[in-house]
Design an enzyme around this catalytic site. Structure first.
Site, PDB file in Angstrom:
ATOM      1  CG  ASP A  87      -8.471  64.004 -16.578  1.00 40.58           C
ATOM      2  OD1 ASP A  87      -8.549  64.692 -15.551  1.00 40.58           O
ATOM      3  OD2 ASP A  87      -9.552  63.840 -17.426  1.00 40.58           O
ATOM      4  CE  LYS A  92     -14.785  65.370 -10.918  1.00 40.23           C
ATOM      5  NZ  LYS A  92     -16.208  64.761 -10.807  1.00 40.23           N
ATOM      6  CE1 TYR A 116     -18.199  63.125 -18.845  1.00 46.28           C
ATOM      7  CE2 TYR A 116     -17.018  63.686 -16.885  1.00 46.28           C
ATOM      8  CZ  TYR A 116     -17.970  63.975 -17.868  1.00 46.28           C
ATOM      9  OH  TYR A 116     -18.629  65.108 -18.049  1.00 46.28           O
TER      10      TYR A 116
HETATM   11  C1  LIG Z   1     -11.154  62.235 -14.869  1.00 49.81           C
HETATM   12  C2  LIG Z   1     -12.119  63.688 -15.298  1.00 49.81           C
HETATM   13  N1  LIG Z   1     -11.532  64.540 -15.982  1.00 49.81           N
HETATM   14  C3  LIG Z   1     -12.417  65.601 -16.179  1.00 49.81           C
HETATM   15  C4  LIG Z   1     -13.811  65.721 -15.845  1.00 49.81           C
HETATM   16  C5  LIG Z   1     -14.503  67.040 -15.879  1.00 49.81           C
HETATM   17  O1  LIG Z   1     -14.451  67.957 -14.892  1.00 49.81           O
HETATM   18  P1  LIG Z   1     -15.714  68.788 -14.663  1.00 49.81           P
HETATM   19  O2  LIG Z   1     -17.051  68.250 -14.172  1.00 49.81           O
HETATM   20  O3  LIG Z   1     -15.296  69.715 -13.645  1.00 49.81           O
HETATM   21  O4  LIG Z   1     -15.942  69.551 -15.837  1.00 49.81           O
HETATM   22  C6  LIG Z   1     -14.188  64.871 -14.759  1.00 49.81           C
HETATM   23  C7  LIG Z   1     -15.371  64.958 -14.082  1.00 49.81           C
HETATM   24  O5  LIG Z   1     -16.078  64.011 -13.594  1.00 49.81           O
HETATM   25  C8  LIG Z   1     -13.334  63.642 -14.576  1.00 49.81           C
HETATM   26  O6  LIG Z   1     -13.828  62.861 -13.623  1.00 49.81           O
END
Ligand SMILES: Cc1ncc(COP(=O)(O)O)c(C=O)c1O
Length: 460
Positions: free
Chosen positions: A255, A283, A152
């Site tokens: 990521d 986060k 994700y």
């Molecule tokens: C690994 C990862 N990348 C990107 C995102 C997207 O972040 P946001 O919810 O701040 O848009 C998340 C959100 O859970 C994530 O876990």
């Protein structure tokens, strides 16, 4: 195992939340601001959080194991962060000019990671991964991005490919995965720029690079498969992928939205000993305030500002930047992360004591700072493995923990997130005992169901 199980499941108060749900449904699709929070009649409406605890508007109290899907690394309402943010925000929040907080926040990212030379702030992980992909495309002059099934990366069109179906056949043949768009509205032309691959299958990645490497700008990877309880890389997977990407001139994007400043001060890159080309953060960098960033090697990031578009009215806004400065400083200068890791290990030890005598096959996934429990003997190595776990049992336990005073996500794919404040008081014991009671109730319900099934079956 305790016999609380046989007793009836404690009830949650839900009157106010149900009323709020009905009210919210009138104007918010699903009654919430995110599909992931839309739990139908069980949708939770929060009142407040403090430390590792959260209270809903009916006054039910829980140990929070979701921590907002990970950002709250120190604890809710952390005075150190909130006081600093309050002080800084009185100077004004949005100028679309640059403040020292932004400069310091990015310096801290560079200091903590040790390999990021330059970064830009955004307000969400979604934006961070979107811009990281664009930078990679611009730098390499290639269009395609490889992403792993089940991972994700947020809610932009390029990220919502092959993310989280329940039915694994939708991902296509294991030898030839298809680019599966999550929901309608994602143009086929966009989906076609994403090449899905299988996590932990390095040989397949090599084959893919040999066939199409000249088209591929980057591989984006969650260093652990956070969307499936944090499935870990096989030993050597990241090292091999790093070598392979270098061999084919493909950029490696870590990521780190979930793992950043959580697995180690330098995130998963430090934890696994990898130097990617680009990374995305969010986060944990802001303890829940909307702070996020993408950054990387100087040469790669140097396509900004002249050759690549990036901006945002709220990028680097004072609230988020100040939160990042304070949170990252605390993570850098204190042993907060050790506390987070130790607390995760203590909870795992408690769960082990409960699970081992039952003989139920299980294993922990992820890292003590962010872990899951998969009911399956063999270690899971990719998203498709989730389907072969006993996730119905997990879901029953997770849901049953809520009335017992601890709130994990009621979906077996989401890990439990630890924060520094979980080390306080009797929180660890409360989590373990909520798990114990709920596990027993779930097993009793199963046993009851099979007895009923036997009684009802024509042969029985
Ligand atoms: C690994 C990862 N990348 C990107 C995102 C997207 O972040 P946001 O919810 O701040 O848009 C998340 C959100 O859970 C994530 O876990």
């Amino acid at each position: 195992m305790a016999t609380e199980s046989a007793a009836k499941t404690p009830a949650l108060r839900r009157e106010r939340q149900l009323a709020m749900y009905r009210r919210a449904l009138e104007h918010l699709p699903g009654g919430t601001d995110s599909n992931f929070r839309a739990w139908g009649n069980d949708t939770v409406y929060v009142d407040r959080g403090q430390g590792g605890m959260v209270w809903d508007v009916d006054g039910n109290e829980y140990v929070d194991l979701r921590m907002g899907y990970g950002p709250v690394i120190l604890g809710h309402g952390d005075d150190r962060v909130d006081d600093y943010v309050n002080e800084r925000m009185r100077k004004g929040v949005s100028f679309s000019l640059t403040s020292e907080d932004e400069v310091r926040a990015v310096e801290l990212i560079c200091e903590l990671t040790g390999w990021v030379d330059m970064a830009r702030l955004t307000v969400s992980g979604t934006e961070a991964t979107m811009h990281a992909m664009r930078v990679a495309r611009a730098y390499t002059g290639r269009d395609k991005i490889v992403k792993f099934e089940g991972q994700y990366h947020g809610v932009h069109d390029y990220a919502l490919i092959s993310v989280g179906p329940d039915d694994m056949s939708e991902l296509g043949d294991a030898d030839a995965p298809v680019a599966l768009a999550w929901g309608r509205g994602i143009p086929g032309a966009v989906a076609d720029t994403i090449i899905p691959a299988r996590y932990n299958r390095i040989d397949r990645l090599r084959t893919l690079f040999e066939e199409r490497g000249h088209e591929i700008a980057a591989v984006i990877v969650e260093p652990v498969l956070g969307n499936a309880q944090g499935i870990m890389p096989q030993p050597g997977f990241h090292q091999a992928m790093r070598a392979l990407t270098e061999e084919f001139g493909i950029l490696l994007i870590f990521d780190e939205v979930k793992t950043g400043f959580r697995f180690a001060k330098g995130g998963a890159a430090e934890f696994f000993g990898i130097t990617p080309d680009i990374a995305t953060f969010a986060k944990a960098m802001g303890n829940g305030y909307p702070a996020a960033a993408f950054g990387g090697r100087r040469e790669v990031m140097s396509v900004l500002p002249d050759k690549v578009s990036h901006g945002g009215t709220y990028a680097g806004n004072r609230v988020a930047a100040a939160a990042a400065v304070k949170t990252l400083s605390i993570l850098k200068e204190t042993d907060a992360l050790e506390t987070v890791h130790d607390t995760g290990r203590r909870i795992q030890a408690g769960l082990t004591e409960i699970l081992n005598p039952t003989g139920i096959p299980y294993h922990f996934t992820g890292h003590p700072a962010m872990f899951g429990i998969m009911f399956r003997e063999e270690e899971a190595t990719e998203y498709r493995d989730w389907a072969t776990t006993d996730h119905e049992l997990y879901d029953a336990i997770a849901v049953g923990m809520h009335p017992r005073g601890a709130m994990p996500e009621p979906d077996s794919r989401e890990p439990w997130f630890m924060c520094e404040a979980h080390s306080q008081g009797d929180i660890v014991d409360r989590v373990v005992s909520a798990f114990e009671g709920s596990l027993q109730a779930a097993l009793d319900a199963r046993a009851g169901a099979s007895v009923v099934g036997l009684a009802l079956s024509p042969a029985g």
